[in-house]
Structures are given as structure tokens and as C-alpha cells.
Design a protein around this motif. Structure first.
Motif, mmCIF file in Angstrom:
data_model
loop_
_atom_site.group_PDB
_atom_site.id
_atom_site.type_symbol
_atom_site.label_atom_id
_atom_site.label_comp_id
_atom_site.label_asym_id
_atom_site.label_seq_id
_atom_site.Cartn_x
_atom_site.Cartn_y
_atom_site.Cartn_z
ATOM 1 N N THR A 27 -30.310 19.543 -28.560
ATOM 2 C CA THR A 27 -30.684 20.908 -28.903
ATOM 3 C C THR A 27 -30.229 21.933 -27.876
ATOM 4 O O THR A 27 -29.803 23.027 -28.233
ATOM 5 N N LEU A 28 -30.326 21.594 -26.605
ATOM 6 C CA LEU A 28 -29.949 22.513 -25.534
ATOM 7 C C LEU A 28 -28.766 21.926 -24.780
ATOM 8 O O LEU A 28 -28.885 20.860 -24.167
ATOM 9 N N SER A 29 -27.635 22.609 -24.825
ATOM 10 C CA SER A 29 -26.408 22.081 -24.224
ATOM 11 C C SER A 29 -25.443 23.228 -23.965
ATOM 12 O O SER A 29 -25.669 24.359 -24.405
ATOM 13 N N PRO A 30 -24.329 22.936 -23.293
ATOM 14 C CA PRO A 30 -23.309 23.976 -23.143
ATOM 15 C C PRO A 30 -22.842 24.536 -24.485
ATOM 16 O O PRO A 30 -22.635 25.738 -24.619
ATOM 17 N N ARG A 31 -22.739 23.678 -25.485
ATOM 18 C CA ARG A 31 -22.276 24.121 -26.799
ATOM 19 C C ARG A 31 -23.315 24.985 -27.511
ATOM 20 O O ARG A 31 -22.982 25.966 -28.141
ATOM 21 N N THR A 32 -24.595 24.607 -27.440
ATOM 22 C CA THR A 32 -25.609 25.313 -28.226
ATOM 23 C C THR A 32 -26.156 26.562 -27.548
ATOM 24 O O THR A 32 -26.431 27.546 -28.226
ATOM 25 N N VAL A 33 -26.358 26.504 -26.226
ATOM 26 C CA VAL A 33 -26.969 27.648 -25.534
ATOM 27 C C VAL A 33 -26.229 28.072 -24.267
ATOM 28 O O VAL A 33 -26.697 28.942 -23.543
ATOM 29 N N GLY A 34 -25.102 27.429 -23.993
ATOM 30 C CA GLY A 34 -24.337 27.804 -22.807
ATOM 31 C C GLY A 34 -24.900 27.274 -21.508
ATOM 32 O O GLY A 34 -24.598 27.796 -20.434
ATOM 33 N N SER A 35 -25.700 26.208 -21.553
ATOM 34 C CA SER A 35 -26.266 25.647 -20.321
ATOM 35 C C SER A 35 -25.151 25.140 -19.414
ATOM 36 O O SER A 35 -24.088 24.729 -19.874
ATOM 37 N N THR A 36 -25.397 25.161 -18.108
ATOM 38 C CA THR A 36 -24.379 24.746 -17.145
ATOM 39 C C THR A 36 -24.833 23.599 -16.243
ATOM 40 O O THR A 36 -24.034 23.070 -15.484
ATOM 41 N N SER A 37 -26.107 23.210 -16.322
ATOM 42 C CA SER A 37 -26.603 22.187 -15.404
ATOM 43 C C SER A 37 -26.980 20.876 -16.073
ATOM 44 O O SER A 37 -27.233 19.896 -15.391
ATOM 45 N N GLY A 38 -27.033 20.852 -17.403
ATOM 46 C CA GLY A 38 -27.419 19.633 -18.090
ATOM 47 C C GLY A 38 -27.594 19.893 -19.570
ATOM 48 O O GLY A 38 -27.276 20.968 -20.066
ATOM 49 N N PHE A 39 -28.112 18.872 -20.269
ATOM 50 C CA PHE A 39 -28.377 19.019 -21.699
ATOM 51 C C PHE A 39 -29.579 18.168 -22.073
ATOM 52 O O PHE A 39 -29.956 17.249 -21.355
ATOM 53 N N GLY A 40 -30.193 18.501 -23.204
ATOM 54 C CA GLY A 40 -31.369 17.756 -23.625
ATOM 55 C C GLY A 40 -31.628 17.905 -25.104
ATOM 56 O O GLY A 40 -30.935 18.658 -25.802
ATOM 57 N N GLY A 41 -32.628 17.176 -25.560
ATOM 58 C CA GLY A 41 -32.960 17.231 -26.967
ATOM 59 C C GLY A 41 -34.057 16.253 -27.319
ATOM 60 O O GLY A 41 -34.903 15.924 -26.483
ATOM 61 N N VAL A 42 -34.006 15.798 -28.568
ATOM 62 C CA VAL A 42 -35.028 14.895 -29.092
ATOM 63 C C VAL A 42 -34.381 13.688 -29.752
ATOM 64 O O VAL A 42 -33.235 13.746 -30.194
ATOM 65 N N LEU A 43 -35.151 12.621 -29.823
ATOM 66 C CA LEU A 43 -34.710 11.371 -30.426
ATOM 67 C C LEU A 43 -35.845 10.819 -31.259
ATOM 68 O O LEU A 43 -37.008 10.856 -30.833
ATOM 69 N N TRP A 44 -35.507 10.325 -32.451
ATOM 70 C CA TRP A 44 -36.457 9.590 -33.283
ATOM 71 C C TRP A 44 -35.863 8.209 -33.541
ATOM 72 O O TRP A 44 -34.675 8.080 -33.835
ATOM 73 N N LEU A 45 -36.703 7.176 -33.426
ATOM 74 C CA LEU A 45 -36.298 5.796 -33.687
ATOM 75 C C LEU A 45 -37.296 5.160 -34.649
ATOM 76 O O LEU A 45 -38.507 5.188 -34.393
ATOM 77 N N ALA A 46 -36.797 4.573 -35.723
ATOM 78 C CA ALA A 46 -37.642 3.840 -36.655
ATOM 79 C C ALA A 46 -38.054 2.508 -36.019
ATOM 80 O O ALA A 46 -37.405 2.030 -35.079
ATOM 81 N N PRO A 47 -39.117 1.873 -36.505
ATOM 82 C CA PRO A 47 -39.502 0.566 -35.975
ATOM 83 C C PRO A 47 -38.321 -0.409 -36.006
ATOM 84 O O PRO A 47 -37.614 -0.515 -37.003
ATOM 85 N N GLY A 48 -38.093 -1.075 -34.885
ATOM 86 C CA GLY A 48 -37.006 -2.030 -34.765
ATOM 87 C C GLY A 48 -35.651 -1.417 -34.466
ATOM 88 O O GLY A 48 -34.702 -2.131 -34.133
ATOM 89 N N GLU A 49 -35.544 -0.119 -34.571
ATOM 90 C CA GLU A 49 -34.248 0.538 -34.342
ATOM 91 C C GLU A 49 -33.937 0.601 -32.848
ATOM 92 O O GLU A 49 -34.828 0.619 -32.000
ATOM 93 N N VAL A 50 -32.629 0.658 -32.548
ATOM 94 C CA VAL A 50 -32.125 0.559 -31.179
ATOM 95 C C VAL A 50 -31.176 1.713 -30.883
ATOM 96 O O VAL A 50 -30.421 2.145 -31.750
ATOM 97 N N VAL A 51 -31.199 2.183 -29.641
ATOM 98 C CA VAL A 51 -30.104 2.989 -29.094
ATOM 99 C C VAL A 51 -29.313 2.008 -28.236
ATOM 100 O O VAL A 51 -29.836 1.449 -27.268
#
Length: 142
Positions: A27-51
Motif C-alpha cells: 500500500t505504501l511504496s515509492p510507486r504509490t506514495v513516493g516513499s524513499t525509506s521503505g515500503f509496507g502493506g498488508v497480507l492475508w493468508l488462508a489456512p494452510g497457505e504459504v508465502v
């Protein structure tokens, strides 16, 4: 100092990244808001699902669990996570996240500092969950 016209982003307005598994929304990144120090957001995982396992050669990753029961394996060592737990993944540490619970997990994340280029930000160490899925990058620092 530069300002950006957009500083608030709703996760529903961001394209999901499912390449490594789950529903990851930067959600927050150089592309979305012009951030220069990092990026962040959210993640949803279903039961048993893996990153799938990967590492960040330039960034620390900060995670905060909102809902769900998860297990983060860092350089082969499992760490159980529950709601209200926070975890830091140091630079260069291989990590893989699994929803080990019975409900959909919800995580907030942030990575900092930015890699010199977006394509250098993640190094996969196992086959991505959906290798052909779009992999929207975070953009470059301006």
C-alpha cells in the motif's frame, strides 16, 4: 523536501501480489506514495497457505500479526506467531511464512531500507507459489 499528492492508500485499491503466495498488497511504496525509506502493506493468508521462502539482501522486514496463527521459518528455525505478535526478519535471512491456524490470517508488514532497484529487493530460494502471477514491484525511490 518533496511532497506527494497521495499519502493515504486503501488496500482494496492496490493490485494483489500472489506470486509468492497469499494476498499481498503493497500500500505504501515509492510507486504509490513516493516513499524513499521503505515500503509496507498488508497480507492475508488462508489456512494452510504459504508465502514461499525468500530473503531480502538490502532490507529488514517487520511483521505484526493482526489475526491468525502463523509460523515463520527463519534460516530453518520455526517461530510461532499469534495475534499482537511482532517479528523482525533481519537482512539476508531466508524466511517462509505459513498459516498454521484454522482462520484467515492478517498481517501488516514494512521493509526498510529500500533496495537500490526494485528487482534486487527479493531473492527467491524456493519455487514461487504462482510463478506466472503478476509481480508488481514497489517502484523506485525518487
Amino acid at each position: 523536501m518533496t511532497t506527494t499528492a497521495r499519502s493515504k492508500v486503501n488496500a482494496s485499491d492496490v493490485e494483489p501480489n500472489r506470486r509468492r503466495g497469499g494476498d499481498i498488497r503493497v500500500t505504501l511504496s515509492p510507486r504509490t506514495v513516493g516513499s524513499t525509506s521503505g515500503f509496507g502493506g498488508v497480507l492475508w493468508l488462508a489456512p494452510g497457505e504459504v508465502v514461499t521462502e525468500h530473503y531480502h539482501p538490502y532490507s529488514e522486514e517487520f511483521l505484526h500479526v493482526i489475526a491468525g496463527e502463523l509460523e515463520m521459518t527463519m534460516d530453518g528455525v520455526p517461530v510461532r506467531l499469534a495475534p499482537d505478535d511482532s517479528l523482525i526478519v533481519p537482512i539476508g535471512v531466508r524466511h517462509r511464512l505459513v498459516n498454521i491456524g484454522n482462520e484467515r490470517a492478517h498481517v501488516v508488514f514494512h521493509l526498510s531500507p529500500l533496495a537500490p532497484r526494485p528487482d534486487l529487493g527479493h531473492v527467491d530460494t524456493e519455487q514461487p507459489a504462482e510463478p506466472g502471477a503478476p509481480n508488481p514491484d514497489v517502484g523506485s525511490a525518487r
